[in-house]
Design an enzyme around this catalytic site. Structure first.
Site, PDB file in Angstrom:
ATOM      1  N   LYS A  53     -11.798   2.685   4.172  1.00  0.00           N
ATOM      2  CA  LYS A  53     -11.478   1.516   5.006  1.00  0.00           C
ATOM      3  C   LYS A  53     -11.663   1.855   6.484  1.00  0.00           C
ATOM      4  O   LYS A  53     -12.260   1.084   7.240  1.00  0.00           O
ATOM      5  CB  LYS A  53     -10.035   1.059   4.732  1.00  0.00           C
ATOM      6  N   GLN A  97      -1.144   1.109   3.343  1.00  0.00           N
ATOM      7  CA  GLN A  97      -1.678   1.384   2.009  1.00  0.00           C
ATOM      8  C   GLN A  97      -0.535   1.496   0.990  1.00  0.00           C
ATOM      9  O   GLN A  97       0.473   2.167   1.239  1.00  0.00           O
ATOM     10  CB  GLN A  97      -2.511   2.679   2.045  1.00  0.00           C
ATOM     11  N   ASP A 120      -4.141  -7.815   4.844  1.00  0.00           N
ATOM     12  CA  ASP A 120      -4.050  -7.672   3.386  1.00  0.00           C
ATOM     13  C   ASP A 120      -3.663  -9.000   2.717  1.00  0.00           C
ATOM     14  O   ASP A 120      -3.759  -9.120   1.499  1.00  0.00           O
ATOM     15  CB  ASP A 120      -2.941  -6.659   3.064  1.00  0.00           C
TER      16      ASP A 120
END
Ligand code: GUN
Length: 299
Positions: A53, A97, A120
């Site tokens: 990412k 994460q 997200d």
């Protein structure tokens, strides 16, 4: 002939659009998009995802910041970092994460991210916007957003008259996927482990989306001839044919047999997977445009 969707190619074209939007935001508004990725602990798979990412964010031309925190980080320390990133004007997107180490509660952390920086799409405000069909104002979680890019490629923006079945009802994927299909006018069934006669329900689908997390569960006789089959599963299974102790990735659908029935199918790997990172970049450039008071690009 069955069409096998090349997820890498579609993801690459999304990334090209992100790069061009990043350049124009910088030249027209003097704003460089910024993405902060936070990882806590030593899980090797999570580190691999986060590196990918951060690397992609750099490639897109973003300010890419990675915070790597030790396993023993406290709830308060992590919350304080999110607070600083919320307040940092150079950061437009924040991703923490998951999963976090066991001693940390992820929900209060995720819900403490400012909704406009929640790239997200996991904040209840963003989930609520998807649920109410407000797709312009919020941020849509990356995997369903990526699956919808495929659906639009095949069927266009208006799914009127089409039956869609989503197998799986998670907050992370199944629920938002069903909401996005419904917002595009499909007639949607959200099926799950308690659904009676799941194969019969699936055979009714013009668009079948499998997100159950069970290797090759969807068989050819579950698929309506000519249907679009989007496979969201990523399952690691033994592959003795590749040598002792070897493994491989397979989806939630038995690819070979389903490909003989479906009109369009996504492979695993190389289907939905590459789209998830691409849509994270898309969400970041959308968030940066909004913050700068500019019309964000559409993906
Ligand atoms: N862990 C595995 N997938 C994801 C994801 O999409 N977002 C976050 N934050 N963590 C993950």
């Amino acid at each position: 002939m069955t069409t096998v969707i090349d997820g890498k190619a579609v993801a690459a074209s999304v990334i090209e659009s992100v790069k061009s939007a990043t350049r124009s935001l910088e030249s027209d508004a003097g704003v460089r998009a910024g993405l902060a990725v936070v990882i806590v602990g030593d899980d090797p798979a999570s580190h691999a995802y986060v590196s990918a990412k951060s690397k992609m964010a750099k490639e897109c031309g973003f300010l890419s910041v990675q915070h790597t925190l030790p396993e023993e980080t406290t709830q308060e320390e992590l919350a304080a970092l999110v607070g600083r990133l919320n307040a940092d004007p150079s950061i437009h997107g924040i991703l923490v994460q998951l999963p976090l180490p066991k001693h940390l509660m992820s929900e209060p952390i995720i819900q403490s991210i400012l909704p406009e920086k929640d790239v997200d799409g996991l904040h209840v405000v963003n989930a609520g916007k998807v649920a109410t069909g407000d797709l312009e104002g919020g941020l849509v979680s990356c995997t369903p957003a990526g699956a919808m890019v495929f659906v639009r490629h095949i069927h266009g923006d208006d799914l009127s008259g089409l039956n869609a079945v989503v197998i799986g009802r998670s907050n992370l994927f199944g629920k938002p996927m069903s909401a996005l299909l419904l917002a595009a006018n499909a007639t949607v069934t959200t099926a799950h482990s308690r659904t009676r006669d799941l194969p019969a329900v699936c055979r009714n689908a013009d668009i079948l989306v499998a997100a159950v997390g069970r290797a090759e569960m969807v068989k050819a006789d579950w698929v309506k001839p000519g249907a679009t089959l989007i496979d969201v599963g990523i399952n690691r299974v033994p592959a003795p044919e590749r040598g002792e102790g070897k493994t491989k990735l397979v989806g939630d659908a038995a690819f070979k047999e389903c490909a003989e029935v479906a009109g369009v199918i996504t492979p695993v790997p190389g289907g939905v997977g590459p789209m998830t990172i691409a849509m994270l970049m898309a969400n970041t450039i959308i968030a940066a445009h909004r913050k700068a008071g500019r019309q964000p690009p559409k993906f």
